[in-house]
Design an enzyme around this catalytic site. Structure first.
Site, PDB file in Angstrom:
ATOM      1  N   ARG A 162       0.859  -1.184   0.000  1.00 49.60           N
ATOM      2  CA  ARG A 162       0.000   0.000   0.000  1.00 49.60           C
ATOM      3  C   ARG A 162       0.896   1.234   0.000  1.00 49.60           C
ATOM      4  NH1 ARG A 162      -2.382  -3.367   4.116  1.00 49.60           N
ATOM      5  NH2 ARG A 162      -4.485  -4.096   3.550  1.00 49.60           N
ATOM      6  N   LYS A 186      -2.463  -2.197   7.942  1.00 46.79           N
ATOM      7  CA  LYS A 186      -3.615  -1.627   8.628  1.00 46.79           C
ATOM      8  C   LYS A 186      -3.777  -2.252  10.002  1.00 46.79           C
ATOM      9  CE  LYS A 186      -6.411  -0.203   4.648  1.00 46.79           C
ATOM     10  NZ  LYS A 186      -7.719  -0.340   3.974  1.00 46.79           N
ATOM     11  N   ARG A 259      -0.279  -2.062  -7.178  1.00 47.95           N
ATOM     12  CA  ARG A 259      -0.675  -3.090  -6.209  1.00 47.95           C
ATOM     13  C   ARG A 259      -1.692  -4.041  -6.838  1.00 47.95           C
ATOM     14  NH1 ARG A 259      -1.478  -4.292  -0.568  1.00 47.95           N
ATOM     15  NH2 ARG A 259      -3.669  -4.498   0.029  1.00 47.95           N
ATOM     16  N   HIS A 282      -4.766  -8.534   3.478  1.00 52.35           N
ATOM     17  CA  HIS A 282      -6.220  -8.459   3.613  1.00 52.35           C
ATOM     18  C   HIS A 282      -6.666  -9.313   4.800  1.00 52.35           C
ATOM     19  CE1 HIS A 282      -6.867  -7.436  -0.941  1.00 52.35           C
ATOM     20  NE2 HIS A 282      -6.568  -6.379  -0.220  1.00 52.35           N
ATOM     21  N   TYR A 291      -9.977 -10.105  -7.296  1.00 50.10           N
ATOM     22  CA  TYR A 291      -8.985 -10.392  -8.342  1.00 50.10           C
ATOM     23  C   TYR A 291      -9.327 -11.646  -9.130  1.00 50.10           C
ATOM     24  CZ  TYR A 291      -6.419  -6.751  -5.968  1.00 50.10           C
ATOM     25  OH  TYR A 291      -6.066  -5.552  -5.415  1.00 50.10           O
TER      26      TYR A 291
END
Length: 315
Positions: A162, A186, A259, A282, A291
Site C-alpha cells: 500500500r 492496517k 498493487r 487483507h 482479483y
C-alpha cells in the site's frame, strides 16, 4: 424533509458519544486518519438528521427512523456505496454504545442499502508494466530522484505494498540482503513480504545516491525527498504519475494500480488466492476475491482468441 448542516442546529447531547467513539478508534484500535475521517462524516450526517428531528439521545433512535433517513439521503443523491458505508459506521458505533451501556439495542443491525456492483480494479498488463519499469528512456541513469522513483515503482509491483506502507519503510525494514521486507499494515498488523530481484537491484542502486540526500532529520527512512526528509505519500503519487508520463504510458499510473497489477498477475500465474491474501495484508479473503474476476476476464479473453468453437467466422 432532510436538513443540511447549514440550516439546522446540532443537538450537543449527541456529540460526546461520537467524540468518545472516534478516540476509541484512534487510540485503542489505531485506525488510520482516512478511516477516522470516514466514520466522522457518516456519524455527523446522522447526528445532524437526529438534531433536525428533535431527537435527544442515541438510545431513542429507532430502526424505522434510520430507514426513513436512508431513503431521504438516497433521494438526495447519496450513492448506494456511500449508504452501505454509512450503515457499517452506524452498526459499529452502536455496538460501541452497547458495550458502554449507553443503549440497549442496535437499530442499525438489520439495515440494508441498495446493492451496487463493485467496480473491478484497474490494472496494467504485463507488457505495460515492463515498458514502465524497463526505463526505456534511461530516466534513472545518473539522476538520484529518478533512480529513487524507479526503485519505488519496482517495489510497489514486486511486493504489492500500500502507499502508506511503502512511505513508512526504513532501511531496517529489510532483511536477508533486501530479499524480504517487514511491513506495518492496517491496524498495526505486521507481515513479511518477499522482494523480487529487479526491485532489490533498483533499491541497491538508489542507496548509492541516498547518501547525497541524507540530512540530520532523515533518520532511517528508505526513500528521501530532495530536501532529505522522508518522502510523503503525496510526493510519491506525483512522482509516479510524472515518471509514467515521461515513459510514454498511455494511461495514468498510480500506486494502487501497481498493487492491483501485482495481485492480478500473481493470481494468473499461481491461482493461489490464500497466499495473495497474506501478501496483500487483507484480513478478509472476500476482499482478495475481487482479483478472481480479473483473472476470469483474462481467461475469457484467452478462450475467445484460442478456442476453435469460440472464434467468429465471417458470413
Amino acid at each position: 424533509m432532510s436538513h443540511s448542516s447549514s440550516d439546522s442546529p446540532v443537538n450537543n447531547s449527541l456529540h460526546p458519544s461520537i467524540a468518545a467513539f472516534l478516540d476509541y478508534l484512534r487510540y485503542e484500535k489505531q485506525h488510520s486518519p482516512h478511516t477516522l475521517s470516514a466514520y466522522q462524516r457518516d456519524l455527523a450526517r446522522v447526528m445532524q438528521q437526529a438534531s433536525a428531528s428533535d431527537i435527544q439521545g442515541w438510545a431513542t433512535i429507532t430502526e424505522k427512523q434510520l430507514k426513513q433517513w436512508l431513503g431521504l439521503w438516497h433521494e438526495e443523491g447519496l450513492s448506494s456505496r456511500s449508504l452501505q458505508r454509512l450503515i457499517s459506521s452506524l452498526r459499529r458505533f452502536y455496538h460501541y454504545l452497547l458495550t458502554r451501556g449507553e443503549v440497549t439495542n442496535n437499530p442499525a443491525q438489520r439495515l440494508r442499502a441498495p446493492k451496487t456492483g463493485r467496480p473491478l480494479p484497474v490494472t496494467l498488463d504485463a507488457d505495460q508494466v515492463n515498458h514502465l519499469l524497463d526505463d526505456p528512456h534511461g530516466q534513472a541513469e545518473g539522476d538520484p530522484l529518478k533512480c529513487r522513483d524507479l526503485a519505488i515503482l519496482e517495489l510497489f509491483y514486486s511486493s504489492g505494498l500500500r502507499l502508506a506502507e511503502l512511505a513508512a519503510l526504513n532501511l531496517d525494514s529489510f532483511s536477508n540482503g533486501f530479499s524480504q521486507v517487514k511491513v506495518l499494515g492496517k491496524r498495526s498488523k505486521e507481515r513479511m513480504i518477499p522482494v523480487g530481484s529487479k526491485a532489490r537491484q533498483a533499491i541497491q542502486h538508489w542507496l548509492t545516491f541516498r547518501e547525497q540526500l541524507v540530512r540530520g532529520e532523515s533518520g532511517r527512512a528508505l526513500f528521501l525527498s530532495k530536501l532529505g526528509r522522508r518522502i510523503s505519500t503525496r510526493q510519491i503519487q506525483n512522482r509516479i504519475r510524472e515518471f509514467a508520463r515521461e515513459a510514454g504510458m498511455p494511461v495514468g499510473v498510480h500506486p494502487h494500480m501497481l498493487r492491483h497489477s501485482f495481485a492480478s498477475h500473481l493470481l494468473e500465474s499461481s491461482g493461489d488466492l490464500r497466499s495473495i491474501q497474506e501478501l496483500l495484508g487483507h484480513s478478509d479473503i472476500s476482499t482478495t476475491q475481487i482479483y478472481t474476476h480479473l483473472d476470469f476476464q483474462h481467461l475469457a479473453t484467452v478462450y475467445d482468441k484460442a478456442h476453435p468453437r469460440a472464434k467468429k467466422k465471417d458470413d
